[in-house]
Design a protein around this motif. Structure first.
Motif, mmCIF file in Angstrom:
data_model
loop_
_atom_site.group_PDB
_atom_site.id
_atom_site.type_symbol
_atom_site.label_atom_id
_atom_site.label_comp_id
_atom_site.label_asym_id
_atom_site.label_seq_id
_atom_site.Cartn_x
_atom_site.Cartn_y
_atom_site.Cartn_z
ATOM 1 N N ASN A 19 -3.864 0.107 -6.156
ATOM 2 C CA ASN A 19 -5.199 -0.345 -6.537
ATOM 3 C C ASN A 19 -6.212 0.768 -6.753
ATOM 4 O O ASN A 19 -7.384 0.507 -6.977
ATOM 5 C CB ASN A 19 -5.729 -1.363 -5.516
ATOM 6 N N CYS A 20 -5.788 2.025 -6.631
ATOM 7 C CA CYS A 20 -6.685 3.123 -6.987
ATOM 8 C C CYS A 20 -5.870 4.328 -7.428
ATOM 9 O O CYS A 20 -4.646 4.339 -7.283
ATOM 10 C CB CYS A 20 -7.625 3.470 -5.825
ATOM 11 N N THR B 52 -5.260 7.189 -6.300
ATOM 12 C CA THR B 52 -4.472 8.010 -5.370
ATOM 13 C C THR B 52 -3.200 7.294 -4.908
ATOM 14 O O THR B 52 -2.292 7.929 -4.376
ATOM 15 C CB THR B 52 -5.305 8.431 -4.142
ATOM 16 N N CYS B 53 -3.129 5.974 -5.109
ATOM 17 C CA CYS B 53 -1.923 5.231 -4.719
ATOM 18 C C CYS B 53 -0.638 5.817 -5.310
ATOM 19 O O CYS B 53 0.366 5.925 -4.592
ATOM 20 C CB CYS B 53 -2.051 3.771 -5.122
ATOM 21 N N TYR C 72 3.752 -0.312 -0.411
ATOM 22 C CA TYR C 72 3.705 -0.758 -1.804
ATOM 23 C C TYR C 72 5.012 -1.431 -2.212
ATOM 24 O O TYR C 72 5.914 -0.784 -2.733
ATOM 25 C CB TYR C 72 3.421 0.427 -2.733
HETATM 26 CU CU LIG Z 1 -5.074 3.731 -3.655
#
Ligand SMILES: [Cu+2]
Length: 96
Positions: free
Chosen positions: A37-38, A40-41, A90
């Protein structure tokens, strides 16, 4: 003369990789990783995949939430790859 030509060929990075993996059976699969969801994921997912023994390459992109993984099917399985991302937070599944 032949030897020199061979050495210069082997110094090309791509060919070196091919020669190192000549006896393995590299497979490439694409995993869907919807929980990213961002920006850096993908780094977390990539690290989790690279930590799996047998994985030679993992390209993870946030934009389309996909992970393209190259691995040696004698050392690891698709299940181990999806488990690795799941354990990192994840869950993933093979893209059809
Ligand atoms: Cu993230």
């Amino acid at each position: 003369m032949k030897k020199i030509a061979l050495l210069s060929l082997l110094s090309v990075p791509l060919l070196s990789i091919v020669s190192l993996t000549a006896f393995a059976k590299p497979q490439t699969i694409t995993l869907e990783v919807p929980n990213m969801n961002c920006v850096t994921c993908p780094f977390t997912v990539k690290k989790a995949l690279q930590n799996v023994d047998g994985v030679s390459k993992a390209e993870v992109t946030f934009e389309n939430k996909l992970a393209v993984v190259t691995f040696d099917d004698e050392k690891t399985t698709v299940k181990a790859l999806t488990e690795a991302t799941t354990n990192a937070g994840y869950p993933s599944r093979v893209k059809e």
